[in-house]
Design a protein around this motif. Structure first.
Motif, PDB file in Angstrom:
ATOM      1  N   ASP A 121      28.771  45.381 -11.950  1.00 51.93           N
ATOM      2  CA  ASP A 121      29.412  44.091 -12.200  1.00 51.93           C
ATOM      3  C   ASP A 121      28.754  43.336 -13.351  1.00 51.93           C
ATOM      4  O   ASP A 121      29.435  42.835 -14.250  1.00 51.93           O
ATOM      5  CB  ASP A 121      29.301  43.236 -10.927  1.00 51.93           C
ATOM      6  CG  ASP A 121      30.644  42.821 -10.362  1.00 51.93           C
ATOM      7  OD1 ASP A 121      31.659  43.018 -11.047  1.00 51.93           O
ATOM      8  OD2 ASP A 121      30.672  42.281  -9.250  1.00 51.93           O
ATOM      9  N   ILE A 122      27.420  43.219 -13.310  1.00 58.06           N
ATOM     10  CA  ILE A 122      26.739  42.349 -14.272  1.00 58.06           C
ATOM     11  C   ILE A 122      25.562  43.018 -14.977  1.00 58.06           C
ATOM     12  O   ILE A 122      24.803  42.344 -15.683  1.00 58.06           O
ATOM     13  CB  ILE A 122      26.279  41.032 -13.607  1.00 58.06           C
ATOM     14  CG1 ILE A 122      25.335  41.286 -12.428  1.00 58.06           C
ATOM     15  CG2 ILE A 122      27.462  40.202 -13.176  1.00 58.06           C
ATOM     16  CD1 ILE A 122      24.793  39.994 -11.810  1.00 58.06           C
ATOM     17  N   PRO A 127      16.825  47.922  -8.837  1.00 57.91           N
ATOM     18  CA  PRO A 127      15.830  47.077  -8.158  1.00 57.91           C
ATOM     19  C   PRO A 127      16.166  45.588  -8.216  1.00 57.91           C
ATOM     20  O   PRO A 127      15.999  44.872  -7.228  1.00 57.91           O
ATOM     21  CB  PRO A 127      14.530  47.393  -8.911  1.00 57.91           C
ATOM     22  CG  PRO A 127      14.722  48.782  -9.416  1.00 57.91           C
ATOM     23  CD  PRO A 127      16.174  48.849  -9.792  1.00 57.91           C
ATOM     24  N   THR A 128      16.652  45.095  -9.367  1.00 64.14           N
ATOM     25  CA  THR A 128      16.986  43.671  -9.434  1.00 64.14           C
ATOM     26  C   THR A 128      18.244  43.356  -8.634  1.00 64.14           C
ATOM     27  O   THR A 128      18.374  42.268  -8.068  1.00 64.14           O
ATOM     28  CB  THR A 128      17.159  43.203 -10.893  1.00 64.14           C
ATOM     29  OG1 THR A 128      18.177  43.980 -11.527  1.00 64.14           O
ATOM     30  CG2 THR A 128      15.871  43.328 -11.674  1.00 64.14           C
ATOM     31  N   ALA A 129      19.175  44.308  -8.558  1.00 68.46           N
ATOM     32  CA  ALA A 129      20.363  44.095  -7.732  1.00 68.46           C
ATOM     33  C   ALA A 129      19.999  44.077  -6.252  1.00 68.46           C
ATOM     34  O   ALA A 129      20.489  43.235  -5.488  1.00 68.46           O
ATOM     35  CB  ALA A 129      21.399  45.190  -8.009  1.00 68.46           C
ATOM     36  N   TYR A 130      19.127  44.999  -5.832  1.00 64.95           N
ATOM     37  CA  TYR A 130      18.662  44.968  -4.440  1.00 64.95           C
ATOM     38  C   TYR A 130      17.942  43.652  -4.148  1.00 64.95           C
ATOM     39  O   TYR A 130      18.112  43.060  -3.077  1.00 64.95           O
ATOM     40  CB  TYR A 130      17.719  46.147  -4.167  1.00 64.95           C
ATOM     41  CG  TYR A 130      18.430  47.391  -3.704  1.00 64.95           C
ATOM     42  CD1 TYR A 130      19.005  47.457  -2.433  1.00 64.95           C
ATOM     43  CD2 TYR A 130      18.532  48.511  -4.529  1.00 64.95           C
ATOM     44  CE1 TYR A 130      19.668  48.599  -2.011  1.00 64.95           C
ATOM     45  CE2 TYR A 130      19.192  49.656  -4.106  1.00 64.95           C
ATOM     46  CZ  TYR A 130      19.763  49.701  -2.846  1.00 64.95           C
ATOM     47  OH  TYR A 130      20.426  50.816  -2.425  1.00 64.95           O
ATOM     48  N   ALA A 164      29.635  28.511  -9.827  1.00 68.07           N
ATOM     49  CA  ALA A 164      28.307  29.019 -10.172  1.00 68.07           C
ATOM     50  C   ALA A 164      28.380  30.008 -11.319  1.00 68.07           C
ATOM     51  O   ALA A 164      29.416  30.633 -11.566  1.00 68.07           O
ATOM     52  CB  ALA A 164      27.658  29.677  -8.958  1.00 68.07           C
ATOM     53  N   SER A 165      27.254  30.153 -12.014  1.00 68.53           N
ATOM     54  CA  SER A 165      27.167  31.158 -13.064  1.00 68.53           C
ATOM     55  C   SER A 165      27.098  32.546 -12.436  1.00 68.53           C
ATOM     56  O   SER A 165      26.902  32.702 -11.229  1.00 68.53           O
ATOM     57  CB  SER A 165      25.939  30.904 -13.951  1.00 68.53           C
ATOM     58  OG  SER A 165      24.761  30.900 -13.173  1.00 68.53           O
ATOM     59  N   TRP A 166      27.206  33.561 -13.273  1.00 64.94           N
ATOM     60  CA  TRP A 166      27.399  34.926 -12.827  1.00 64.94           C
ATOM     61  C   TRP A 166      26.092  35.650 -12.501  1.00 64.94           C
ATOM     62  O   TRP A 166      26.112  36.729 -11.928  1.00 64.94           O
ATOM     63  CB  TRP A 166      28.102  35.715 -13.951  1.00 64.94           C
ATOM     64  CG  TRP A 166      27.427  35.479 -15.268  1.00 64.94           C
ATOM     65  CD1 TRP A 166      27.752  34.525 -16.196  1.00 64.94           C
ATOM     66  CD2 TRP A 166      26.268  36.140 -15.776  1.00 64.94           C
ATOM     67  NE1 TRP A 166      26.867  34.561 -17.251  1.00 64.94           N
ATOM     68  CE2 TRP A 166      25.946  35.532 -17.023  1.00 64.94           C
ATOM     69  CE3 TRP A 166      25.469  37.181 -15.303  1.00 64.94           C
ATOM     70  CZ2 TRP A 166      24.861  35.942 -17.789  1.00 64.94           C
ATOM     71  CZ3 TRP A 166      24.386  37.584 -16.067  1.00 64.94           C
ATOM     72  CH2 TRP A 166      24.087  36.965 -17.296  1.00 64.94           C
ATOM     73  N   ASN A 167      24.931  35.097 -12.861  1.00 68.76           N
ATOM     74  CA  ASN A 167      23.721  35.916 -12.917  1.00 68.76           C
ATOM     75  C   ASN A 167      23.076  36.213 -11.563  1.00 68.76           C
ATOM     76  O   ASN A 167      22.377  37.205 -11.422  1.00 68.76           O
ATOM     77  CB  ASN A 167      22.694  35.297 -13.871  1.00 68.76           C
ATOM     78  CG  ASN A 167      22.414  33.841 -13.578  1.00 68.76           C
ATOM     79  OD1 ASN A 167      23.166  33.180 -12.852  1.00 68.76           O
ATOM     80  ND2 ASN A 167      21.355  33.316 -14.149  1.00 68.76           N
ATOM     81  N   TYR A 168      23.278  35.357 -10.566  1.00 71.88           N
ATOM     82  CA  TYR A 168      22.710  35.615  -9.227  1.00 71.88           C
ATOM     83  C   TYR A 168      23.784  35.346  -8.167  1.00 71.88           C
ATOM     84  O   TYR A 168      23.711  34.371  -7.433  1.00 71.88           O
ATOM     85  CB  TYR A 168      21.457  34.766  -8.995  1.00 71.88           C
ATOM     86  CG  TYR A 168      20.275  35.276  -9.782  1.00 71.88           C
ATOM     87  CD1 TYR A 168      19.463  36.290  -9.277  1.00 71.88           C
ATOM     88  CD2 TYR A 168      19.995  34.787 -11.049  1.00 71.88           C
ATOM     89  CE1 TYR A 168      18.399  36.797 -10.011  1.00 71.88           C
ATOM     90  CE2 TYR A 168      18.931  35.288 -11.798  1.00 71.88           C
ATOM     91  CZ  TYR A 168      18.143  36.286 -11.271  1.00 71.88           C
ATOM     92  OH  TYR A 168      17.100  36.791 -12.002  1.00 71.88           O
ATOM     93  N   LEU A 174      26.058  33.108  -2.930  1.00 72.32           N
ATOM     94  CA  LEU A 174      26.445  33.473  -1.566  1.00 72.32           C
ATOM     95  C   LEU A 174      25.514  32.838  -0.538  1.00 72.32           C
ATOM     96  O   LEU A 174      25.969  32.417   0.539  1.00 72.32           O
ATOM     97  CB  LEU A 174      26.455  34.990  -1.404  1.00 72.32           C
ATOM     98  CG  LEU A 174      27.170  35.476  -0.137  1.00 72.32           C
ATOM     99  CD1 LEU A 174      28.659  35.191  -0.218  1.00 72.32           C
ATOM    100  CD2 LEU A 174      26.943  36.957   0.108  1.00 72.32           C
ATOM    101  N   LEU A 175      24.228  32.734  -0.845  1.00 81.86           N
ATOM    102  CA  LEU A 175      23.315  32.062   0.090  1.00 81.86           C
ATOM    103  C   LEU A 175      23.709  30.606   0.273  1.00 81.86           C
ATOM    104  O   LEU A 175      23.725  30.097   1.402  1.00 81.86           O
ATOM    105  CB  LEU A 175      21.873  32.162  -0.416  1.00 81.86           C
ATOM    106  CG  LEU A 175      20.818  31.440   0.437  1.00 81.86           C
ATOM    107  CD1 LEU A 175      20.807  31.970   1.869  1.00 81.86           C
ATOM    108  CD2 LEU A 175      19.436  31.563  -0.187  1.00 81.86           C
ATOM    109  N   ASN A 176      24.030  29.911  -0.817  1.00 80.83           N
ATOM    110  CA  ASN A 176      24.481  28.530  -0.701  1.00 80.83           C
ATOM    111  C   ASN A 176      25.727  28.435   0.179  1.00 80.83           C
ATOM    112  O   ASN A 176      25.842  27.543   1.029  1.00 80.83           O
ATOM    113  CB  ASN A 176      24.786  27.954  -2.083  1.00 80.83           C
ATOM    114  CG  ASN A 176      23.537  27.576  -2.853  1.00 80.83           C
ATOM    115  OD1 ASN A 176      22.429  27.673  -2.341  1.00 80.83           O
ATOM    116  ND2 ASN A 176      23.714  27.168  -4.089  1.00 80.83           N
ATOM    117  N   VAL A 177      26.673  29.345  -0.032  1.00 77.25           N
ATOM    118  CA  VAL A 177      27.910  29.353   0.755  1.00 77.25           C
ATOM    119  C   VAL A 177      27.595  29.531   2.237  1.00 77.25           C
ATOM    120  O   VAL A 177      28.150  28.831   3.101  1.00 77.25           O
ATOM    121  CB  VAL A 177      28.852  30.460   0.243  1.00 77.25           C
ATOM    122  CG1 VAL A 177      29.970  30.733   1.242  1.00 77.25           C
ATOM    123  CG2 VAL A 177      29.431  30.080  -1.118  1.00 77.25           C
TER     124      VAL A 177
END
Length: 502
Positions: A121-122, A127-130, A164-168, A174-177
């Motif tokens: 996706d981005i 590792p950073t996606a996990y 929100a921006s796309w980076n996280y 999703l955590l905020n949601v």
């Protein structure tokens, strides 16, 4: 042995197609008969009038088609999502917590699929996606354990809108949601236009299966803004993005009584003076390139005492020269992959070229790791690290965050100049000062216009109990993190802390 030169590119594309096929098996309700993604709105899957291509920055391939809803559809979606609030808020916290916990179980069950789709996706490394997905899962588990005391005497606002921006997409959006929902709100979120929509749609489908009142809409920001910010049924807005768009959202919200938390970028500076621990700084420089500095807390401005500039440059170049930039899903080790799009790389290259024409020195320009690409692979979104010196004061690279691996070095002669140059952007989210003298460190730190200031260390956004906000133009509205995140989108006896207009 496989001939990777002959089949490397098809295998890459096959991998993304297999992942999308896996998503269709996991959540078939999220797709239409042609395999295009739909929008989950208040328990129904909405067909848009059109779709837009979700192109992977890894190789430019189209990995899915995402819904392009119109303004009227989103306004109707807001009404439907708002109607979910009263029955949801009327359920006991224990009941809501069980539903959120069920959603977490589903997310865990599909963790590997979510991570791999997110990487495509981005352009994150695995590792950073996990890390992005796992921080979301660990974060909501933390809130589930503590929500009772955080909500004591408080009531939810209603429908909360998230832009929100796309980076996280997971550890932030999703955590905020999930926290907003656990607090008793219904939620509507916008798919980030630049990326993340495929993995987010899969995640929202799992949240809907658990019965959470969450909706996700896709479309152009200019078409959706009125409904997601100005609609009277919106009780609160969480925004993460650039200053220009954030300032416009802030202007509109200040004319209402809606609650808001608006996170905008700033130039995060690292000030260095009276300093000798270069090995420690080297480790920080390397860590700072996580996800190619596509983070709101990335340090891209280095303000260095003049006598230390040669040692800083040597440390920087030695460290950054070892970084590997390449395709993040091939299996070869890379430190970071592409930027979010070829257009972003073109923008930065254009700014660098303009600065060079005006006398800027390029002290370091990295190279791509040739063994970390397939033959003939599209590389338009890849940019190795660059260090610039002598950038003109009216250049965009001097005044704003590049959101990529482009660093600016500024040499200073005094403490006053060091503080002034570190505060160039009228506020930032984070800043740091490196020095061997504790008293000097505290004095400089107290003068830096950032919400969080590190002493001989990088600072990050943080989550769970650590609050997050900003100063100046980098933040508007309620602070978030831990209790602050819960209070930001609930009403009750305790004051909501934040960066408010005078």
């Amino acid at each position: 042995m496989l001939n990777t030169e002959a089949i490397g590119e098809p295998l890459m594309h096959l991998d993304s197609r297999r992942l999308l096929a896996g998503a269709r098996r996991a959540v078939p309700e999220a797709f239409d008969a042609q395999g295009r993604l739909l929008s989950p709105v208040a328990g129904r899957w909405i067909h848009p009038p059109a779709w837009f291509n979700a192109s992977s920055p890894i190789d430019g391939s189209v990995i899915a088609e995402l819904p392009l809803l119109g303004a009227a559809q989103v306004a109707s979606g807001v009404e439907q999502a708002a109607a979910e609030f009263v029955p949801w808020a009327g359920r006991p916290l224990e009941d809501r917590a069980r539903a959120v916990a069920e959603a977490v179980v589903l997310l865990h069950a599909h963790r590997d699929l979510l991570v791999r789709i997110l990487a495509w996706d981005i352009g994150k490394t695995l590792p950073t996606a996990y890390n992005d997905v796992d921080r979301c899962l660990a974060g909501i588990a933390w809130y589930l354990e503590r929500m009772g005391s955080m909500l004591d005497g408080r009531k939810p606002l209603g429908l909360v809108s998230n832009i929100a921006s796309w980076n996280y997409p997971f550890s932030v959006l999703l955590l905020n949601v999930l926290v907003q929902t656990l607090s008793g709100n219904s939620v509507i979120a916008k798919i980030p236009t630049q990326g993340g929509g495929v993995s987010l749609t899969l995640a929202f489908a799992l949240l809907r299966r658990a019965g959470l009142p969450v909706s996700l809409v896709g479309g152009r920001g200019r078409d959706l803004s009125e409904a997601l910010v100005g609609h009277p049924r919106i009780g609160g807005v969480a925004f993460i993005g650039g200053r220009a768009n954030g300032a416009e959202v802030h202007r509109r919200l200040r004319e209402t009584d809606k609650r808001y938390a608006l996170e905008m970028e700033g130039v995060n500076a690292y000030a260095i003076t009276h300093f000798t621990d270069w090995d420690a700084l080297a480790r920080q420089i390397r860590a700072g390139f996580d996800f190619g500095k596509q983070r709101c807390t990335a340090y891209t401005r280095w303000v260095v005492e003049k006598s230390l500039v040669p040692r800083f440059v040597r440390t920087y170049v030695d460290t950054v020269s070892a970084l590997r930039v390449g395709n993040p899903v091939l299996g070869a080790h890379v430190d970071f992959g592409p930027l979010i799009s070829p257009s972003k790389v073109e923008e930065l290259r254009s700014l660098i070229a303009e600065a060079r024409e005006r006398g800027t020195a390029v002290l370091h320009e990295g190279e791509l790791a040739e063994d970390a690409f397939t033959p003939r692979q599209e590389r338009g979104a890849y940019l190795p690290p660059v260090l610039l010196f002598g950038v003109p004061r009216d250049s965009e690279l001097y005044l704003r965050e590049p959101f990529g691996p482009v660093d600016v070095l500024v040499s200073v002669d005094s403490e006053e100049e060091l503080v002034r140059e570190a505060n160039v952007s009228n506020g930032a989210l984070v800043a740091s000062v490196a020095t061997d003298e504790p008293g000097l460190a505290q004095r400089i730190a107290s003068r830096l216009h950032a919400f969080k200031v590190g002493i001989n260390a990088l600072r990050s956004r943080g989550d769970r109990e650590e609050s997050f906000g900003g100063k100046g133009g980098s933040w508007a509205g309620a602070f978030v993190g831990g209790t602050h995140l819960v209070r930001a989108f609930t009403d009750g006896p305790h004051p909501v802390e934040g960066n408010w207009p005078d």
